[in-house]
Design a protein around this motif. Structure first.
Motif, mmCIF file in Angstrom:
data_model
loop_
_atom_site.group_PDB
_atom_site.id
_atom_site.type_symbol
_atom_site.label_atom_id
_atom_site.label_comp_id
_atom_site.label_asym_id
_atom_site.label_seq_id
_atom_site.Cartn_x
_atom_site.Cartn_y
_atom_site.Cartn_z
ATOM 1 N N ALA A 99 0.728 -1.803 0.044
ATOM 2 C CA ALA A 99 -0.031 -0.276 -0.194
ATOM 3 C C ALA A 99 0.574 1.359 -0.397
ATOM 4 N N ASN A 174 -4.050 3.836 11.745
ATOM 5 C CA ASN A 174 -2.572 2.778 12.667
ATOM 6 C C ASN A 174 -2.069 4.412 12.878
ATOM 7 N N ASP A 202 -6.415 4.906 2.379
ATOM 8 C CA ASP A 202 -6.287 3.970 2.791
ATOM 9 C C ASP A 202 -6.597 2.650 4.308
ATOM 10 N N SER A 234 -3.323 -3.512 0.733
ATOM 11 C CA SER A 234 -2.421 -4.620 0.334
ATOM 12 C C SER A 234 -3.079 -5.965 1.572
ATOM 13 N N SER A 236 -0.712 -7.297 3.131
ATOM 14 C CA SER A 236 0.533 -7.422 4.227
ATOM 15 C C SER A 236 -0.083 -7.791 5.586
ATOM 16 N N LYS A 237 -0.913 -7.167 5.423
ATOM 17 C CA LYS A 237 -1.359 -7.187 6.891
ATOM 18 C C LYS A 237 -2.679 -8.049 7.064
ATOM 19 N N ARG A 245 5.961 -7.463 -0.524
ATOM 20 C CA ARG A 245 5.810 -6.867 -1.399
ATOM 21 C C ARG A 245 4.877 -6.114 -2.045
HETATM 22 C C1 LIG Z 1 -2.083 2.876 7.822
HETATM 23 C C2 LIG Z 1 -0.684 2.360 6.634
HETATM 24 N N1 LIG Z 1 -0.681 2.388 5.570
HETATM 25 C C3 LIG Z 1 0.257 1.409 4.379
HETATM 26 C C4 LIG Z 1 0.704 0.508 5.424
HETATM 27 C C5 LIG Z 1 2.205 0.092 4.348
HETATM 28 O O1 LIG Z 1 2.153 -1.333 4.029
HETATM 29 P P1 LIG Z 1 2.218 -2.190 2.899
HETATM 30 O O2 LIG Z 1 3.206 -0.916 2.588
HETATM 31 O O3 LIG Z 1 3.614 -3.326 3.543
HETATM 32 O O4 LIG Z 1 1.594 -2.590 2.675
HETATM 33 C C6 LIG Z 1 1.053 0.569 6.809
HETATM 34 C C7 LIG Z 1 2.125 -0.120 7.596
HETATM 35 O O5 LIG Z 1 2.795 -0.277 8.402
HETATM 36 C C8 LIG Z 1 0.306 1.563 7.251
HETATM 37 O O6 LIG Z 1 0.477 1.002 9.021
#
Ligand SMILES: Cc1ncc(COP(=O)(O)O)c(C=O)c1O
Length: 404
Positions: A99, A174, A202, A234, A236-237, A245
């Motif tokens: 992301a 976050n 986001d 993404s 990711s989480k 990535r």
């Molecule tokens: C609020 C927020 N947006 C985007 C990201 C980006 O995550 P990634 O690039 O791993 O998808 C993070 C990562 O910690 C995040 O906390």
């Protein structure tokens, strides 16, 4: 050495700084309890890893189109269309390196010098630093622990000026874990649409929402302003895939085409093997997402209970993501530990517990604790934290609850 002037307005991400120091200690043999990391402790689901092995074995190791293979863009379009009851096509999707790159592309493609971009604080620092890197000016509307860090439409709209180009909403947020209420998203979207302002959502933590509250930001935005909405998210989480990535942006065709041009001249396609893994994540069984969410919920409840047993630690119970964001001003004093940065530094040094100080999120007096780690390690970390507080209290560096 002289570097480009744009570099003077940004600095190392404080979250990365903490993990770098924790990592240094760990390599020196210290048993660090890392509550700073913003990434799942779970492994990537097996079927996702299997898809990556299969891609590798099939020599799926060449360049792909910069925006990602159509099969993956289709998978994202289909996933969002069905989960959020909207209609998205593959040409409205670009696959990016997390992301983070999706948001960066959007910032570079949309923002100009003299543009103002509104977001809410406490914030994930990259959001504000990317606005600055794009030469625009961040306008931060603060949210407050007293009302659960609610992102209020009124306050965001009051910040509009003729220079406002975009609003960036991060929900779940976050570091606060707050969700924007649908009514507030609707009001922001209506006001933004009327003025030609973009909304960038986001949604990196979109699968990490603990209660079944209505949170269809995608539909709210696409129904009202399809030509000025960008959704960034993404794997990711949601799928424990931070290192792969693997992210995406969804937006109007013309914007995605511009992101494609930019990405084509910078990083090009994301890793081809990751793309196959990403397809498996989105189209395969989703039960592990639920298993992880249930576990995070248990950890959230446990750690929240442990921390708030001390009345000096005031903490909103987060609705999403995997962070607690306690307010600990009562542990600070002008003659002892003065700031949460000092607190985090001392805690890492004295009891080897890594937390992230609030200063990095524009929130002095707070710290962020990630509960994306096992319950045993969380218990160990909180025990050490309380031992640290007790020792400081004894030495007079932290006010006792009685003489506050
Ligand atoms: C609020 C927020 N947006 C985007 C990201 C980006 O995550 P990634 O690039 O791993 O998808 C993070 C990562 O910690 C995040 O906390």
């Amino acid at each position: 050495m002289t570097f480009a002037s744009r570099m003077s307005c940004v600095s190392v991400s404080p979250t990365l700084k903490v993990s770098a120091e924790a990592d240094r200690l760990r390599r020196a043999g210290v048993d660090v309890v890392d509550l700073g990391a913003g990434e799942p402790d779970f492994g990537t689901p097996k079927h996702v890893k299997d898809a990556a092995h299969a891609a590798l074995n099939a020599n799926f190791t060449k360049y792909t189109p910069a925006a990602g293979v159509v099969e993956f863009r289709d998978a994202v379009a289909h996933d969002y269309s069905s989960r959020y009851r909207v209609s998205i096509k593959a040409d409205q999707v670009i696959i990016s390196a997390g992301a983070k790159q999706a948001l960066y592309n959007a910032a570079m493609v949309l923002f100009d010098r003299r543009d103002e971009v509104i977001t809410h604080g406490p914030f994930w620092p990259t959001i504000v630093d990317q606005i600055k890197l794009a030469d625009a000016t961040p306008v931060v509307v603060q949210t407050h622990r007293e009302d659960g860090f609610a992102i209020k439409a009124g306050a965001m709209i009051d910040a509009f000026t003729p220079k406002t180009k975009a609003i960036i909403v991060n929900s779940p947020c976050n570091p606060t874990g707050a969700l924007i209420a649908e009514a507030d998203m609707i009001a922001i979207a209506d006001a933004a649409a009327a003025r030609g302002i973009w909304v960038i959502a986001d949604m990196t933590y979109e699968h990490l929402i603990y209660d079944p509250v209505p949170h269809n930001l995608v539909k709210i935005l696409l129904d009202r302003m399809p030509d000025r909405t960008v959704i960034c998210s993404s794997a990711s989480k949601s799928y424990a895939m931070t290192g792969w990535r693997c992210g995406w942006a969804i937006g109007p065709k013309a914007l995605i085409a511009q992101c494609n041009v930019l990405q084509g001249h910078s990083t090009s396609n994301i890793n081809s093997i990751t793309q196959k893994a990403g397809i498996a994540a989105l189209t395969g069984p989703q039960d592990e997402v639920t298993v992880m969410l249930d576990d995070y919920r248990r950890r959230r409840d446990a750690v929240h209970g442990w921390l708030t047993a001390d009345p000096r630690i005031v903490c909103v119970k987060p609705s999403g993501a995997f962070y607690l964001f306690p307010y600990v001003a009562d542990l600070l004093s002008p003659t002892g530990i003065k700031t949460t940065s000092e607190l985090a530094e001392a805690m890492l040094k004295e009891v080897a517990v890594a937390i992230t100080p609030g200063e990095g999120f524009d929130a002095p007096g707070f710290f962020r604790l990630s509960y994306a780690t096992s319950i045993e390690r969380l218990r160990e970390g909180v025990d050490r934290m309380f031992a640290f507080i007790a020792a400081l209290e004894k030495s007079g560096k932290i006010p006792t609850p009685a003489n506050r």
